[in-house]
Design a protein around this motif. Structure first.
Motif, PDB file in Angstrom:
ATOM      1  N   VAL A   1       0.845  -1.195   0.000  1.00 60.68           N
ATOM      2  CA  VAL A   1       0.000   0.000   0.000  1.00 60.68           C
ATOM      3  C   VAL A   1       0.880   1.245   0.000  1.00 60.68           C
ATOM      4  O   VAL A   1       2.110   1.159   0.105  1.00 60.68           O
ATOM      5  N   GLU A   2       0.243   2.401  -0.127  1.00 63.39           N
ATOM      6  CA  GLU A   2       0.921   3.687   0.005  1.00 63.39           C
ATOM      7  C   GLU A   2       0.328   4.453   1.183  1.00 63.39           C
ATOM      8  O   GLU A   2      -0.880   4.369   1.426  1.00 63.39           O
ATOM      9  N   THR A   3       1.165   5.209   1.890  1.00 56.74           N
ATOM     10  CA  THR A   3       0.671   5.996   3.023  1.00 56.74           C
ATOM     11  C   THR A   3      -0.357   7.015   2.550  1.00 56.74           C
ATOM     12  O   THR A   3      -1.466   7.108   3.084  1.00 56.74           O
TER      13      THR A   3
ATOM     14  N   ASP B   1       4.699   2.269   0.803  1.00 56.09           N
ATOM     15  CA  ASP B   1       5.465   3.353   0.198  1.00 56.09           C
ATOM     16  C   ASP B   1       5.152   4.622   0.982  1.00 56.09           C
ATOM     17  O   ASP B   1       4.031   5.127   0.960  1.00 56.09           O
ATOM     18  N   ASN B   2       6.161   5.148   1.669  1.00 57.00           N
ATOM     19  CA  ASN B   2       5.988   6.298   2.560  1.00 57.00           C
ATOM     20  C   ASN B   2       6.521   7.594   1.950  1.00 57.00           C
ATOM     21  O   ASN B   2       6.756   8.563   2.656  1.00 57.00           O
ATOM     22  N   THR B   3       6.690   7.615   0.620  1.00 55.79           N
ATOM     23  CA  THR B   3       7.303   8.768  -0.042  1.00 55.79           C
ATOM     24  C   THR B   3       6.556  10.063   0.236  1.00 55.79           C
ATOM     25  O   THR B   3       7.158  11.081   0.583  1.00 55.79           O
ATOM     26  N   PHE B   4       5.222  10.053   0.064  1.00 50.33           N
ATOM     27  CA  PHE B   4       4.458  11.296   0.191  1.00 50.33           C
ATOM     28  C   PHE B   4       4.414  11.803   1.627  1.00 50.33           C
ATOM     29  O   PHE B   4       4.374  13.013   1.856  1.00 50.33           O
ATOM     30  N   ALA B   5       4.403  10.912   2.591  1.00 52.59           N
ATOM     31  CA  ALA B   5       4.285  11.349   3.988  1.00 52.59           C
ATOM     32  C   ALA B   5       5.630  11.731   4.583  1.00 52.59           C
ATOM     33  O   ALA B   5       5.719  12.706   5.339  1.00 52.59           O
ATOM     34  N   THR B   6       6.671  10.981   4.274  1.00 54.52           N
ATOM     35  CA  THR B   6       8.009  11.085   4.872  1.00 54.52           C
ATOM     36  C   THR B   6       7.950  10.695   6.350  1.00 54.52           C
ATOM     37  O   THR B   6       6.876  10.753   6.980  1.00 54.52           O
ATOM     38  N   PRO B   7       9.089  10.344   6.952  1.00 53.41           N
ATOM     39  CA  PRO B   7       9.079  10.004   8.385  1.00 53.41           C
ATOM     40  C   PRO B   7       8.740  11.181   9.296  1.00 53.41           C
ATOM     41  O   PRO B   7       8.478  10.978  10.481  1.00 53.41           O
ATOM     42  N   VAL B   8       8.709  12.388   8.754  1.00 57.17           N
ATOM     43  CA  VAL B   8       8.279  13.536   9.563  1.00 57.17           C
ATOM     44  C   VAL B   8       6.794  13.405   9.902  1.00 57.17           C
ATOM     45  O   VAL B   8       6.363  13.714  11.017  1.00 57.17           O
ATOM     46  N   ASN B   9       5.999  12.938   8.944  1.00 54.21           N
ATOM     47  CA  ASN B   9       4.547  12.866   9.113  1.00 54.21           C
ATOM     48  C   ASN B   9       4.031  11.479   9.491  1.00 54.21           C
ATOM     49  O   ASN B   9       2.936  11.366  10.050  1.00 54.21           O
ATOM     50  N   PHE B  10       4.794  10.433   9.176  1.00 52.17           N
ATOM     51  CA  PHE B  10       4.320   9.071   9.454  1.00 52.17           C
ATOM     52  C   PHE B  10       5.514   8.124   9.456  1.00 52.17           C
ATOM     53  O   PHE B  10       6.376   8.207   8.567  1.00 52.17           O
ATOM     54  N   ARG B  11       5.540   7.229  10.446  1.00 56.60           N
ATOM     55  CA  ARG B  11       6.619   6.231  10.538  1.00 56.60           C
ATOM     56  C   ARG B  11       5.960   4.852  10.583  1.00 56.60           C
ATOM     57  O   ARG B  11       5.472   4.408  11.633  1.00 56.60           O
ATOM     58  N   PRO B  12       5.907   4.170   9.449  1.00 56.39           N
ATOM     59  CA  PRO B  12       5.129   2.933   9.336  1.00 56.39           C
ATOM     60  C   PRO B  12       5.492   1.842  10.339  1.00 56.39           C
ATOM     61  O   PRO B  12       4.598   1.109  10.793  1.00 56.39           O
TER      62      PRO B  12
END
Length: 385
Positions: free
Chosen positions: A147-149, A177-188
């Motif tokens: 999935v994608e964030t 895929d966490n590209t759009f969120a980045t670890p600043v906004n979401f850490r899967p």
């Protein structure tokens, strides 16, 4: 050296750095050497060599990325698609079946449909926002979930918590895929995901001057991916490592500004009579808004929208804006606009795009770090023209 208790701003600067600065250099030098002296390395994968993805420039990035995503390990690759394709080929075997979100980045979807399946792999699309529908798609050979964030380009946020729980309950490898969120906004990893992927070309680097990818996650899975990457040759050049390393240090500053600016611009677009629809997870009343608020620390810098005049109005708008650059890609310091049907999702057929809800007139906006007021005024004049 940063530690896990420090904030992400501190970890971006200090995590993974050499404990003793190399020759006292504050900035890590570029180790532009393909070959390193043999030092009794215990196995083939440990030999120091650029293709092994283990030069000093690589290793600092691996430690930093793992610290940012709160994972056991991480590695960088030559592109986002190298990260995605290598991960899928490393973790699954012909005959395996995976569940795939029904609206993905066009390159990812095209790889799965056009390349992954002919190699003997199987997949089914799922609606990431409808947990009641997932079990029906399971098969005895289902092994993974992808999935994608925040989806590209419709900016949907699936039920990410339930997806991770569903994967764990059914013994599936959960990939996101966490590209759009980045670890600043979401850490899967903090929500139960096994593998997190990035196109570092976008926000992590942030300056539109390299192509790179990353994978972060559980150590035993990363070992498999790293070994496959060595064979496929998708390693990142040390100078690109240096640029990515430098770009990442301002990630939190850039993303937080882009979060605020994108929300303000989405509100401006939603209030304009010429706009038919705005896709942004931070807009109240939008489908999935409450879920996005629960999951995300920020809603990201991507917005997509459609104008009431259709394709002709979309093309006129893109011709009239003065600050944004009409170009593909995203996540840089400059604002970009594009039509996904002609760029990010051009590899999909018109029928596939229609099924995914991606019209020819959809405009995707990547908000940069320019003054928000200037961007809003520019969009208003373009819409009013």
């Amino acid at each position: 050296m940063a530690n896990a208790n420090q904030g992400i701003d501190t970890r971006l600067i200090h995590a993974g750095e050499p404990e003793k600065r190399i020759c006292g250099a504050v900035s890590l030098p570029v180790f532009q050497s393909s070959t390193f002296a043999y030092a009794g390395h215990p196995g083939y994968d440990e030999l120091k060599y650029i293709r092994m993805n283990n030069t000093p420039n690589h290793e600092v990035l691996h430690r930093k990325l793992a610290a940012l995503e709160n994972t056991e390990a991480a590695l960088v690759t030559a592109s986002g698609m190298a990260a995605i394709s290598t991960t899928l080929l490393a973790l699954f075997s012909p005959g395996d079946h995976i569940l795939v979100q029904n609206c993905l980045y066009g390159g990812t979807q095209d790889f799965i449909v056009s390349d992954f399946v002919p190699l003997g792999f199987q997949f089914d699309f799922i609606d990431a926002e409808d947990p009641s529908s997932w079990a029906a798609r399971l098969k005895p050979n289902t092994r993974g979930l992808y999935v994608e964030t925040i989806t590209n380009p419709l900016l949907r946020v699936g039920d990410l918590k339930a997806l991770a729980e569903f994967a764990a309950a059914n013994g599936l490898i959960a990939m996101i895929d966490n590209t759009f969120a980045t670890p600043v906004n979401f850490r899967p990893a903090e929500w139960g995901y096994d593998i997190c992927l990035h196109s570092c070309t976008k926000y992590l680097n942030g300056h539109s001057d390299i192509v790179a990818g990353a994978v972060a996650g559980k150590g035993h899975l990363l070992k498999k991916i790293a070994h496959k990457l060595i064979h496929l040759g998708g390693s990142l050049d040390p100078h690109a490592c240096f640029l990515l390393h430098r770009g990442m240090k301002t990630l939190a500053l850039r993303v937080r500004h882009q979060n605020r600016s994108a929300l303000a611009i989405a509100e401006t677009l939603a209030a304009h009579p010429a706009v038919a629809r705005v896709n942004y997870p931070g807009l109240p009343g939008r489908p999935g808004y409450d879920r996005a608020r629960e999951l995300l620390e920020g809603f990201g810098g991507m917005v997509s929208f459609e104008l009431k005049g259709g394709l002709a109005a979309a093309e006129r708008f893109m011709q009239r804006v003065k600050i944004p650059i009409v170009a593909p890609s995203l996540g840089g310091v400059e604002t970009l606009v594009t039509r996904p049907a002609t760029t990010s999702h051009a590899g999909m057929s018109a029928r596939e795009r229609q099924a995914a809800g991606i019209t020819d007139s959809l405009i995707r906006l990547s908000v940069g770090i320019e003054d928000t007021r200037d961007l809003r005024q520019d969009f208003e004049q373009a819409l009013n023209g």
